[in-house]
Design an enzyme around this catalytic site. Structure first.
Site, PDB file in Angstrom:
ATOM      1  CD  GLU A 212      39.712  33.343  43.770  1.00 43.75           C
ATOM      2  OE1 GLU A 212      39.462  32.548  42.915  1.00 43.75           O
ATOM      3  OE2 GLU A 212      40.538  33.245  44.794  1.00 43.75           O
ATOM      4  CD  GLU A 317      38.558  33.499  50.589  1.00 43.29           C
ATOM      5  OE1 GLU A 317      39.424  32.712  50.010  1.00 43.29           O
ATOM      6  OE2 GLU A 317      37.832  33.782  49.979  1.00 43.29           O
TER       7      GLU A 317
HETATM    8  C1  XIL Z   1      38.197  26.789  48.918  1.00 45.75           C
HETATM    9  C2  XIL Z   1      37.671  25.989  50.249  1.00 45.75           C
HETATM   10  O1  XIL Z   1      38.396  26.309  51.260  1.00 45.75           O
HETATM   11  C3  XIL Z   1      37.932  24.451  49.584  1.00 45.75           C
HETATM   12  O2  XIL Z   1      37.413  23.763  50.536  1.00 45.75           O
HETATM   13  C4  XIL Z   1      37.426  24.160  48.434  1.00 45.75           C
HETATM   14  O3  XIL Z   1      37.591  22.764  48.021  1.00 45.75           O
HETATM   15  C5  XIL Z   1      38.132  25.115  47.366  1.00 45.75           C
HETATM   16  O4  XIL Z   1      37.823  26.475  47.693  1.00 45.75           O
HETATM   17  N1  XIL Z   1      39.880  31.513  47.273  1.00 45.75           N
HETATM   18  C6  XIL Z   1      38.557  31.495  47.644  1.00 45.75           C
HETATM   19  C7  XIL Z   1      37.818  30.469  48.609  1.00 45.75           C
HETATM   20  O5  XIL Z   1      37.831  32.322  47.197  1.00 45.75           O
HETATM   21  O6  XIL Z   1      36.637  30.098  48.164  1.00 45.75           O
HETATM   22  C8  XIL Z   1      38.510  29.092  48.320  1.00 45.75           C
HETATM   23  O7  XIL Z   1      38.137  28.011  49.190  1.00 45.75           O
HETATM   24  C9  XIL Z   1      40.385  29.410  48.607  1.00 45.75           C
HETATM   25  C10 XIL Z   1      40.737  30.399  47.448  1.00 45.75           C
END
Ligand code: XIL
Length: 407
Positions: A212, A317
């Site tokens: 990100e 994701e």
């Molecule tokens: C999220 C997890 O799913 C949660 O459990 C944690 O509290 C916060 O992070 N983008 C990403 C992931 O790259 O690492 C994030 O994961 C969601 C958004």
């Protein structure tokens, strides 16, 4: 108190207007009673509108689970997502949180996993002042993945959004106190990547080196970009390549709108990285559907453009918030159709080698803990429901893989 915030939450501009009108009413000269009355009435109307809008936004909804009455094809009992994906040389993955109750299902359905949290700096670097790491949980997850023939994606090395989780707060002090911020940052990045990637060297074949980097059209103003500008990305990839030359190095990002300004700016960033000879192999498109339903035609074009730069792509994701389909006749089915389309788009482009789902069941899903979405139920963004029934999302993915395999 919470309910007040829920009602007003996103309508903060309404609150500002109401307060302004009330202040005007307070200071308005008493010799103009008509104007004062109007000010008061307007603020009342806006207050009412705001409450109604808030109620509509936050009122919990329930949608019919028609899928519970539908017959599923018999083959899904004998042929898993993993079986289909293996036949296509495709990755079908899931975000992994330690939950032994789900491990056999995960081993059956997936050929790839991503540690949902346990490879993040905030979990690994337990004592940042003394550079002390705890790899035990991550090691356990990796051992589980290896024992079941699953690849593990590394997520993530450098990520600057939430101090504490994505990098230790001490780094901020260290950078703030440094006379040469760039040099100090480089040393931190180098030591961190060397330690973490080094620990897993040869066992994790793909890492999100930077996660990100963007905020809208520009770079997210993190300690990394503030001290090094865009170069922190180049530097991190160069270090990563040196540590594990056989590992695929990814830049991972959540694109809100593939045709919009952020999507265009991210492509331009990729182009610059490639032109500068930065050792990047692939791009992770997170594909969280939180605020909007992604346009799959735009996604298709986007993946093609990334492929034209000579880079690989993975959907890293994927999740789809159910409530985005609240106006559809069958929201669960519409959600499933969206999952299917995303997987199809990836399967149809040779540059795209896999899809990872960000969560397994709606019972534990990260959106339920993120404000304001935690107050806008149901999020239900995964392919198994709270009772572990297969949702249309499961069947959608299964069908997409099955069709691609039989073609
Ligand atoms: C999220 C997890 O799913 C949660 O459990 C944690 O509290 C916060 O992070 N983008 C990403 C992931 O790259 O690492 C994030 O994961 C969601 C958004």
């Amino acid at each position: 108190m919470k309910i007040i915030w829920q009602l007003f939450g996103v309508h903060i501009s309404f609150v500002a207007i109401i307060v302004t009108l009330l202040l005007a009413w307070l200071v308005w000269p008493r010799k103009y009673p008509q104007t004062r009355k109007r000010l008061l009435r307007s603020s009342g109307i806006i207050l009412l509108g705001s409450i109604l809008l808030g109620l509509n936004t936050y009122w919990p909804r329930e949608y019919d689970k028609n899928y519970l009455d539908q017959d599923l094809p018999a083959e899904i009992e004998t042929t898993s997502l993993k079986d289909l994906a293996d036949a296509r040389d495709f990755y079908i993955g899931v975000a992994l949180t330690p939950n032994p109750a789900h491990h056999s299902l995960i081993a059956k359905e997936f050929n790839s996993v991503t540690a949902e949290n346990h490879l993040k700096p905030g979990r690994l670097l337990v004592d940042a002042a003394n550079w002390k790491f705890d790899f035990s949980k991550a090691d356990e997850l990796l051992t589980f993945a290896e024992a079941n023939g699953m690849r593990m994606r590394g997520h993530t090395l450098i990520w600057g959004k939430f101090p504490g989780m994505t990098f230790p707060k001490q780094w901020i002090e260290q950078i703030n106190g440094a006379s040469d911020k760039k040099q100090t940052m480089e040393a931190l990045i180098k030591r961190y990547i060397e330690t973490v990637m080094g620990h897993f060297k040869g066992r994790i074949p793909a890492w999100d080196v930077v996660n990100e980097p963007m905020a809208g059209k520009g770079l997210y103003p993190s300690i990394f970009s503030n001290s090094m500008g865009e170069e922190y990305i180049d530097f991190s990839f160069h270090v990563a390549r040196e540590v594990d030359p056989d590992c695929s190095l990814f830049l991972n990002e959540q694109i809100q709108d593939y045709d919009g300004p952020q999507g265009t700016a991210f492509l331009a960033l990729l182009k610059r990285l490639v032109e500068r000879g930065v050792p990047i192999d692939g791009v992770g498109l997170q594909s969280h559907h939180i605020n909007r339903i992604h346009d799959t035609d735009a996604l298709e074009r986007y993946i093609r453009s990334i492929g034209q730069l000579g880079l690989k792509v993975e959907i890293t994701e994927l999740d789809v918030r159910l409530r985005l389909f609240g106006n559809e006749k069958d929201p669960y089915q519409a959600q499933g159709d969206q999952f299917k389309k995303i997987v199809e788009v990836c399967l149809n482009d040779p540059a795209c080698s896999g899809v990872t789902l960000w969560g397994l069941t709606d019972r534990n899903n990260w959106m339920d803990s993120v404000p304001p979405f935690k107050w806008k139920s149901p999020n239900a963004p995964n392919m198994f429901d709270e009772d572990m029934n297969r949702k249309p999302a499961y069947l959608g993915i299964w069908n997409a893989l099955n069709e691609a395999t039989s073609n």
